[in-house]
Motif scaffolding. Structure first.
Motif, short mmCIF file in Angstrom:
data_model
loop_
_atom_site.label_atom_id
_atom_site.label_comp_id
_atom_site.label_asym_id
_atom_site.label_seq_id
_atom_site.Cartn_x
_atom_site.Cartn_y
_atom_site.Cartn_z
N LYS A 119 -26.69 -5.78 -23.23
CA LYS A 119 -26.63 -6.59 -22.01
C LYS A 119 -27.15 -5.86 -20.78
CE LYS A 119 -23.16 -10.20 -22.68
NZ LYS A 119 -21.80 -10.68 -22.30
N ARG A 150 -30.57 -7.11 -18.76
CA ARG A 150 -30.51 -7.52 -17.36
C ARG A 150 -31.53 -6.73 -16.53
NH1 ARG A 150 -25.84 -6.07 -16.69
NH2 ARG A 150 -24.77 -7.98 -17.28
N LYS A 197 -35.27 -7.62 -17.54
CA LYS A 197 -35.74 -8.88 -16.97
C LYS A 197 -36.17 -8.68 -15.52
CE LYS A 197 -33.17 -12.05 -19.97
NZ LYS A 197 -34.34 -12.78 -20.47
N THR A 198 -35.42 -7.86 -14.77
CA THR A 198 -35.81 -7.56 -13.40
C THR A 198 -37.13 -6.78 -13.38
OG1 THR A 198 -33.48 -7.48 -12.75
CG2 THR A 198 -35.06 -6.49 -11.25
N LEU A 205 -25.90 -13.96 -19.75
CA LEU A 205 -27.36 -13.96 -19.63
C LEU A 205 -27.98 -15.17 -20.29
CD1 LEU A 205 -28.25 -10.21 -20.29
CD2 LEU A 205 -28.32 -11.43 -18.13
#
Length: 614
Positions: free
Chosen positions: A28, A32, A35-36, A215
């Motif tokens: 996770k 996260r 993706k950024t 998510l």
């Protein structure tokens, strides 16, 4: 079909669901952040809260993407500096087989467009820190033939054992492939589970928040109407029994009636198996179709050591704060410029007409405003702080220092008077800072080659599936395309009963060799550099010595028809036999060895050609 019932009815399914959830939980934080990273690369670099705050203040929120050029530069460097696989024989008799293997490997990589796939998972690594390649065998039922495939896989589809630390997955107990597929595709693949699949999707459609994941959904995406097909590649451990008979070690299958084993012992064996499930529906549990005993996935890590709590990271991760600061500062700078055009006015009360004109056209160039009382006075001019330029230069320096890419590698102009040698050294310095990226890429390529060829007793995909006679187009030692036939059966004799004795030529399943990656990139840029380096070396040699290396100069070049050039050069260098001499007075020329002797090509002709090249 409820999950609670699964716990009671199918312990194996419950086990794999737990394994998948553990892998999802572990990844996770990386997902996260990754993706950024991808958002920053594509230009989505503002937090929505900051954007809304600026919008309320009527301030601009501009984006000047400095991240993408750095990533594109690294990707471009990788594309023009590719490393070729090579095979080193362990015995003299394996030399020819290694040449065949190299040619077959190149043919297979070209057929599946490996260079493109490699560049794609390299980009995944430089952006988000992790890229994946899948090495598989796909059978085409229309052509009734199959081929080895190497594909880039989305890093968001692959989950690994949370306890794994090694980049080569040697300590991983399982790797999970989680693909989003439609219900109809699932039913076509598993028609015997049609009722279970439809029941699963109906339950999920009725409760969109069943997974309630932060998510993304784990098992089903109600918005896209897609199911999560989970394929768990896991290790299964068994004990295999061996027998010692007459000084030989054999298995139970090889025991001949009448043999009396002198010793029996058991050895642990590791088998790769494949478990497929859809939520709480078990679809299949089968042995891996591949005999190499490895997972069919190969990771590429940009920056990763393997310590506890560490997550993979790419170049973008460290550039995010600098990019945010750069965007905010430029937005503030643009705001100041916009406000300078209409700084405001001081106007005595009681002049409504002049006030209205100033509000509507006070910042318009050349405007004429009539007034009857005291003239309006403009606010003091707001000067752009000089620190803005300093901050801008500091941001550019931060980008270069953090990424390791200096202005020389970016191709930007440097200070006047700097020599070409100094620029080259600066470029090498930048390459040294990002050398780890390419070293990890070479390691990934080596792992792919091991999946293709395997090892002793554990054949890879090529020796496992390419067992029939087949002809490949390969590149020979002379640089010309050649055709080689593998697994060709040839009659070498007959036994005493008259039966033919066959021998397999270019057998891909035999031989001992080591897989290596060449040190020098096999790209036009690198070849040209080596070509000019050879010319510089020859300049230090006497002209008569230079001629001994003429064929090497032609071979190192990228000339068309260089084989013909070498043949003509060799013909020019070889002295021809003089014709039969006639007696004087009958048309005979000078005696042999005298100046003007016919049939001898002067060495100066070839020497002049070499000097022209130098």
């Amino acid at each position: 079909m409820q999950s609670i019932e699964v716990e009671e009815l199918n312990p194996k399914l419950s086990r794999f669901r737990t394994m998948f959830k553990a892998a999802v939980e572990k990844q996770k934080p990386w997902r996260r952040n990754a993706k950024t990273d991808y958002k920053f690369y594509f230009g989505d670099q503002w937090d929505e809260s900051d954007r809304q705050a600026l919008r309320k203040q009527k301030r601009p929120a501009i984006t000047i993407n400095r991240v993408r050029p750095f990533i594109n530069l690294i990707s471009g460097y990788q594309r023009i500096n590719r490393y070729e696989p090579d095979f080193k024989p362990r015995t003299a008799k394996d030399l020819d087989l290694c040449k065949v293997r190299k040619g077959v490997t190149k043919y297979i990589m070209d057929s599946c467009k490996f260079n493109k796939q490699e560049s794609r998972y390299f980009m995944d690594g430089t952006i988000g820190g992790l890229g994946w390649a899948e090495v598989s065998y796909e059978f085409d039922y229309h052509a009734m033939d199959g081929k080895v495939c190497i594909k880039r896989r989305s890093p968001f589809d692959i989950y690994i054992d949370p306890e794994s630390r090694e980049p080569d997955l040697s300590d991983a107990e399982y790797v999970i492939d989680a693909k989003w597929v439609s219900k109809n595709d699932l039913i076509r693949t598993y028609p015997e589970f049609k009722e279970d699949i439809e029941t699963f999707t109906q339950l999920r459609d009725q409760d969109e928040d069943l997974d309630n994941e932060e998510l993304e959904p784990v098992w089903y995406d109600a918005k896209k109407k897609k199911c999560r097909l989970i394929t768990v590649w896991y290790k299964d451990y068994k004990q295999k029994t061996y027998y010692a008979v007459g000084g030989q070690i054999v298995t139970k299958e090889n025991l001949i009636p009448g043999m009396i084993p002198t010793q029996t012992f058991r050895v642990p064996q590791t088998e790769i198996r494949c478990y497929v499930m859809l939520g709480d529906v078990e679809l299949e549990d089968i042995p891996s179709p591949y005999k190499h005993g490895r997972f069919p996935f190969v990771p590429y890590y940009a920056y990763y050591i393997g310590e506890e709590g560490e997550e993979p990271a790419g170049i973008v991760r460290d550039l995010q704060d600098v990019q945010r600061e750069h965007n905010k500062r430029r937005s503030q700078f643009l705001h100041l410029i916009n406000t300078m055009a209409n700084r405001g006015w001081f106007l005595r009360k009681g002049q409504p007409q002049a006030k209205k004109q100033l509000e509507t056209a006070g910042s318009t160039p050349g405007v004429v405003i009539e007034y009857e009382q005291d003239p309006p006075k403009q606010f003091d001019t707001t000067q752009v702080p000089a620190a803005f330029a300093q901050f801008d230069n500091q941001a550019s320096e931060d980008f270069r220092e953090i990424s390791g890419i200096n202005e020389a590698m970016l191709g930007q102009e440097m200070a006047a008077g700097i020599s070409g040698k100094a620029i080259e050294l600066r470029q090498r310095q930048a390459v040294t800072q990002v050398a780890g990226l390419f070293d990890n890429l070479r390691e990934t390529k080596e792992m792919i080659l091991h999946l293709l060829w395997g090892s002793q007793g554990a054949p890879g995909l090529i020796p496992q599936y390419y067992t029939e006679e087949k002809t490949f187009r390969i590149l020979g030692d002379n640089g010309q395309e050649e055709f080689v036939t593998v697994n060709q059966q040839q009659v070498v004799g007959y036994d005493w009963l008259g039966n033919a004795i066959h021998q397999t030529l270019n057998d891909l399943s035999v031989g001992e060799f080591d897989v290596v990656i060449s040190e020098a990139p096999a790209t036009p840029t690198q070849r040209i550099a080596q070509y000019y380096g050879l010319l510089e070396l020859l300049k230090l040699m006497p002209p008569n010595v230079q001629m001994l290396f003429a064929d090497m100069v032609i071979e190192a070049s990228d000339f068309d028809n260089k084989e013909e050039l070498k043949q003509r050069l060799q013909a020019a260098l070889q002295p021809q036999a003089p014709p039969q001499q006639l007696p004087p007075g009958q048309g005979g020329g000078p005696p042999p060895g005298q100046p003007g002797q016919p049939g001898i090509v002067p060495q100066g002709v070839a020497a002049q050609a070499m000097q022209a090249a130098l």
